[in-house]
Design an enzyme around this catalytic site. Sequence first.
Site, PDB file in Angstrom:
ATOM      1  N   GLY A 108     -13.529   5.949   9.986  1.00  0.00           N
ATOM      2  CA  GLY A 108     -12.180   6.186  10.460  1.00  0.00           C
ATOM      3  C   GLY A 108     -11.893   7.665  10.302  1.00  0.00           C
ATOM      4  O   GLY A 108     -12.798   8.498  10.342  1.00  0.00           O
ATOM      5  N   ARG A 138     -11.895   9.975  20.296  1.00  0.00           N
ATOM      6  CA  ARG A 138     -11.768   9.869  21.745  1.00  0.00           C
ATOM      7  C   ARG A 138     -11.624  11.248  22.372  1.00  0.00           C
ATOM      8  O   ARG A 138     -12.196  11.519  23.446  1.00  0.00           O
ATOM      9  CB  ARG A 138     -10.577   8.982  22.112  1.00  0.00           C
ATOM     10  CG  ARG A 138     -10.766   7.510  21.758  1.00  0.00           C
ATOM     11  CD  ARG A 138      -9.487   6.722  21.850  1.00  0.00           C
ATOM     12  NE  ARG A 138      -8.512   7.170  20.843  1.00  0.00           N
ATOM     13  CZ  ARG A 138      -7.363   6.550  20.589  1.00  0.00           C
ATOM     14  NH1 ARG A 138      -7.027   5.473  21.281  1.00  0.00           N
ATOM     15  NH2 ARG A 138      -6.544   7.015  19.666  1.00  0.00           N
ATOM     16  N   VAL A 158     -13.153   4.343  14.298  1.00  0.00           N
ATOM     17  CA  VAL A 158     -14.280   4.899  15.051  1.00  0.00           C
ATOM     18  C   VAL A 158     -15.420   3.888  15.110  1.00  0.00           C
ATOM     19  O   VAL A 158     -16.002   3.650  16.165  1.00  0.00           O
ATOM     20  CB  VAL A 158     -14.754   6.220  14.424  1.00  0.00           C
ATOM     21  CG1 VAL A 158     -16.005   6.734  15.141  1.00  0.00           C
ATOM     22  CG2 VAL A 158     -13.646   7.267  14.476  1.00  0.00           C
ATOM     23  N   GLY A 159     -15.734   3.290  13.988  1.00  0.00           N
ATOM     24  CA  GLY A 159     -16.840   2.350  13.940  1.00  0.00           C
ATOM     25  C   GLY A 159     -16.669   1.157  14.855  1.00  0.00           C
ATOM     26  O   GLY A 159     -17.637   0.668  15.446  1.00  0.00           O
ATOM     27  N   GLU A 160     -15.431   0.691  15.008  1.00  0.00           N
ATOM     28  CA  GLU A 160     -15.174  -0.499  15.826  1.00  0.00           C
ATOM     29  C   GLU A 160     -15.048  -0.177  17.312  1.00  0.00           C
ATOM     30  O   GLU A 160     -15.253  -1.059  18.155  1.00  0.00           O
ATOM     31  CB  GLU A 160     -13.893  -1.192  15.345  1.00  0.00           C
ATOM     32  CG  GLU A 160     -14.006  -1.806  13.956  1.00  0.00           C
ATOM     33  CD  GLU A 160     -12.681  -2.322  13.436  1.00  0.00           C
ATOM     34  OE1 GLU A 160     -11.827  -2.710  14.261  1.00  0.00           O
ATOM     35  OE2 GLU A 160     -12.476  -2.320  12.202  1.00  0.00           O
ATOM     36  N   ASN A 161     -14.706   1.080  17.636  1.00  0.00           N
ATOM     37  CA  ASN A 161     -14.334   1.385  19.021  1.00  0.00           C
ATOM     38  C   ASN A 161     -15.198   2.413  19.739  1.00  0.00           C
ATOM     39  O   ASN A 161     -15.173   2.458  20.972  1.00  0.00           O
ATOM     40  CB  ASN A 161     -12.872   1.875  19.052  1.00  0.00           C
ATOM     41  CG  ASN A 161     -11.902   0.802  18.598  1.00  0.00           C
ATOM     42  OD1 ASN A 161     -11.773  -0.234  19.248  1.00  0.00           O
ATOM     43  ND2 ASN A 161     -11.231   1.028  17.476  1.00  0.00           N
ATOM     44  N   ARG A 202      -2.448  -2.030  -3.530  1.00  0.00           N
ATOM     45  CA  ARG A 202      -3.658  -1.211  -3.354  1.00  0.00           C
ATOM     46  C   ARG A 202      -3.538   0.034  -4.228  1.00  0.00           C
ATOM     47  O   ARG A 202      -2.544   0.752  -4.176  1.00  0.00           O
ATOM     48  CB  ARG A 202      -3.812  -0.791  -1.895  1.00  0.00           C
ATOM     49  CG  ARG A 202      -5.021   0.126  -1.688  1.00  0.00           C
ATOM     50  CD  ARG A 202      -5.062   0.696  -0.290  1.00  0.00           C
ATOM     51  NE  ARG A 202      -6.240   1.549  -0.122  1.00  0.00           N
ATOM     52  CZ  ARG A 202      -6.205   2.778   0.402  1.00  0.00           C
ATOM     53  NH1 ARG A 202      -5.057   3.320   0.782  1.00  0.00           N
ATOM     54  NH2 ARG A 202      -7.314   3.475   0.527  1.00  0.00           N
ATOM     55  N   HIS A 232     -13.116   3.205  -0.436  1.00  0.00           N
ATOM     56  CA  HIS A 232     -13.175   2.211   0.652  1.00  0.00           C
ATOM     57  C   HIS A 232     -13.832   0.914   0.192  1.00  0.00           C
ATOM     58  O   HIS A 232     -14.316   0.126   1.012  1.00  0.00           O
ATOM     59  CB  HIS A 232     -13.960   2.747   1.867  1.00  0.00           C
ATOM     60  CG  HIS A 232     -13.299   3.868   2.596  1.00  0.00           C
ATOM     61  ND1 HIS A 232     -14.011   4.852   3.247  1.00  0.00           N
ATOM     62  CD2 HIS A 232     -11.990   4.167   2.788  1.00  0.00           C
ATOM     63  CE1 HIS A 232     -13.183   5.716   3.797  1.00  0.00           C
ATOM     64  NE2 HIS A 232     -11.939   5.313   3.541  1.00  0.00           N
ATOM     65  N   ASN A 275       0.876  -1.175   0.000  1.00  0.00           N
ATOM     66  CA  ASN A 275       0.000   0.000   0.000  1.00  0.00           C
ATOM     67  C   ASN A 275       0.905   1.214   0.000  1.00  0.00           C
ATOM     68  O   ASN A 275       1.438   1.613   1.030  1.00  0.00           O
ATOM     69  CB  ASN A 275      -0.911  -0.012   1.231  1.00  0.00           C
ATOM     70  CG  ASN A 275      -1.894   1.145   1.252  1.00  0.00           C
ATOM     71  OD1 ASN A 275      -1.818   2.067   0.437  1.00  0.00           O
ATOM     72  ND2 ASN A 275      -2.819   1.112   2.193  1.00  0.00           N
ATOM     73  N   ARG A 331     -11.850  16.247   6.569  1.00  0.00           N
ATOM     74  CA  ARG A 331     -12.602  16.572   5.348  1.00  0.00           C
ATOM     75  C   ARG A 331     -14.015  17.008   5.699  1.00  0.00           C
ATOM     76  O   ARG A 331     -14.633  16.458   6.599  1.00  0.00           O
ATOM     77  CB  ARG A 331     -12.657  15.368   4.404  1.00  0.00           C
ATOM     78  CG  ARG A 331     -11.304  14.881   3.955  1.00  0.00           C
ATOM     79  CD  ARG A 331     -11.441  13.623   3.105  1.00  0.00           C
ATOM     80  NE  ARG A 331     -10.200  12.869   3.070  1.00  0.00           N
ATOM     81  CZ  ARG A 331     -10.129  11.553   2.914  1.00  0.00           C
ATOM     82  NH1 ARG A 331     -11.235  10.843   2.754  1.00  0.00           N
ATOM     83  NH2 ARG A 331      -8.966  10.944   2.899  1.00  0.00           N
ATOM     84  N   GLU A 334      -8.336  -4.872   5.359  1.00  0.00           N
ATOM     85  CA  GLU A 334      -8.147  -4.580   3.943  1.00  0.00           C
ATOM     86  C   GLU A 334      -6.948  -5.334   3.371  1.00  0.00           C
ATOM     87  O   GLU A 334      -6.968  -5.736   2.199  1.00  0.00           O
ATOM     88  CB  GLU A 334      -7.990  -3.068   3.746  1.00  0.00           C
ATOM     89  CG  GLU A 334      -9.271  -2.310   4.044  1.00  0.00           C
ATOM     90  CD  GLU A 334      -9.112  -0.806   3.995  1.00  0.00           C
ATOM     91  OE1 GLU A 334      -9.411  -0.212   2.946  1.00  0.00           O
ATOM     92  OE2 GLU A 334      -8.677  -0.228   5.021  1.00  0.00           O
ATOM     93  N   HIS A 363     -18.078   2.590   7.291  1.00  0.00           N
ATOM     94  CA  HIS A 363     -16.624   2.568   7.484  1.00  0.00           C
ATOM     95  C   HIS A 363     -16.262   3.924   8.072  1.00  0.00           C
ATOM     96  O   HIS A 363     -16.193   4.929   7.365  1.00  0.00           O
ATOM     97  CB  HIS A 363     -15.915   2.339   6.141  1.00  0.00           C
ATOM     98  CG  HIS A 363     -14.416   2.361   6.242  1.00  0.00           C
ATOM     99  ND1 HIS A 363     -13.632   1.236   6.094  1.00  0.00           N
ATOM    100  CD2 HIS A 363     -13.542   3.380   6.471  1.00  0.00           C
ATOM    101  CE1 HIS A 363     -12.369   1.550   6.213  1.00  0.00           C
ATOM    102  NE2 HIS A 363     -12.283   2.854   6.461  1.00  0.00           N
TER     103      HIS A 363
END
Length: 407
Positions: free
Chosen positions: A221, A295, A342-345, A102, A191, A8, A252, A395, A219
């Site tokens: 992040g 956080r 962010v989505g996971e935590n 990638r 993504h 990547n 963004r 990924e 997704h």
Amino acid sequence: MSVVLVINSGSSSLKYSLMDMEREVPLGEGLIERIGQENSDISHTVRRVASAGEPAPTVLDTTERSQRPIADHDEAMKVMLEQFSEHGPQLAEHPPVAVGHRVVHGGARFFAPTLIDDLIEINIEDLSVLAPLHNPGAVAGIRAGRRSFADVPHIAIFDTAFHQTLPPAAYTYAIERKVAARHRIRRYGFHGTSHKYVSEQAAAFLDRPVDELKQLVFHLGNGASVTAIEGGRSVETSMGMTPLEGLVMGTRSGDIDPAVVLHLDRVAQMTTREIDTLLNKQSGMLGLAGRIDMRDILAGVEAGEAAATLAFDVYIHRLRAYAGAYIAQLGGVDVISFTAGVGENAARVRAEAMSTLGFLGVEIDPARNDRRAPGIRRISTDSSSVEVLVVPTDEELEIARQTLSLA
């Protein structure tokens, strides 16, 4: 052993992972950053993987860090080889059968894993006009990789490929057709590698065929996007011609009235470059709250900070808006998954994003949502009419899988 090397490559970075595809685990991985600057950062991790029937070792990872000047991607590739040689795993013992690269933007040309030859390399470089911050780095990594691993196939995996199934109504902008065609202006989505992986993992977790499900994947992040997936195919996604469109992100802006750009040009006398920097690097959560990490935002909310509270409210408002719009496009939803940092935590983000979907029978179990655990987990109640999941993305593994499918 089938081993795939995943590359990547960014404009000033090279991330790599050596994947054992029989067990689908990384053997070693690393990151070289600040390529071309005065001093580059090198991080190389060796993964200790337990054999079948062997108890897992107490220490799984060994990471080596160093700094040195690295002029370009060719030199970075040599440094990567040195890291494998000095710290392991040894490439002579785990030779890659293919290298997967990638590539962020495949335009409308690439919709599947693609064997790279000189012509494909030129095509990827040509698409840099659509992704000037991403594709040039990918091309540099491809060229360096093909020189270093000349005897194995190199496969390009495109972030945009999964979204090539978008219907014309979803990918077409309502501007003059000839102008759009001449300058390749349309929605491409990004993504895609993550959205594909997560939607398939969610279906497997639920033991249901992916082609029978209507799914939303968030997704979330530093970059963030949501995709509506019907029968395993992307039918709508929030990012557009570039990764700037859609949700509020770390730096963004996401969706914005295009006339704002004209206003900044006319009233603030800002240049195109200044506006580009503003919308891509100085907006989003950073612009609203002065920080990027969710956080830190949540800590500010707990402390009653007005800026952090507004930033969080704007972030959640956009998530809810897209959830509602995409569920309407799908005509209902079976599964909603959250992934990425962010989505996971961030349990509060998930809870707030779903809190207005009770009319659809969406019910979040607070205990399940707050509990941290590895792997895929359900955070909806047993009586919820929609499955809501946390699905860690991978990924690198998805790139390796697609690479091996063509090698």
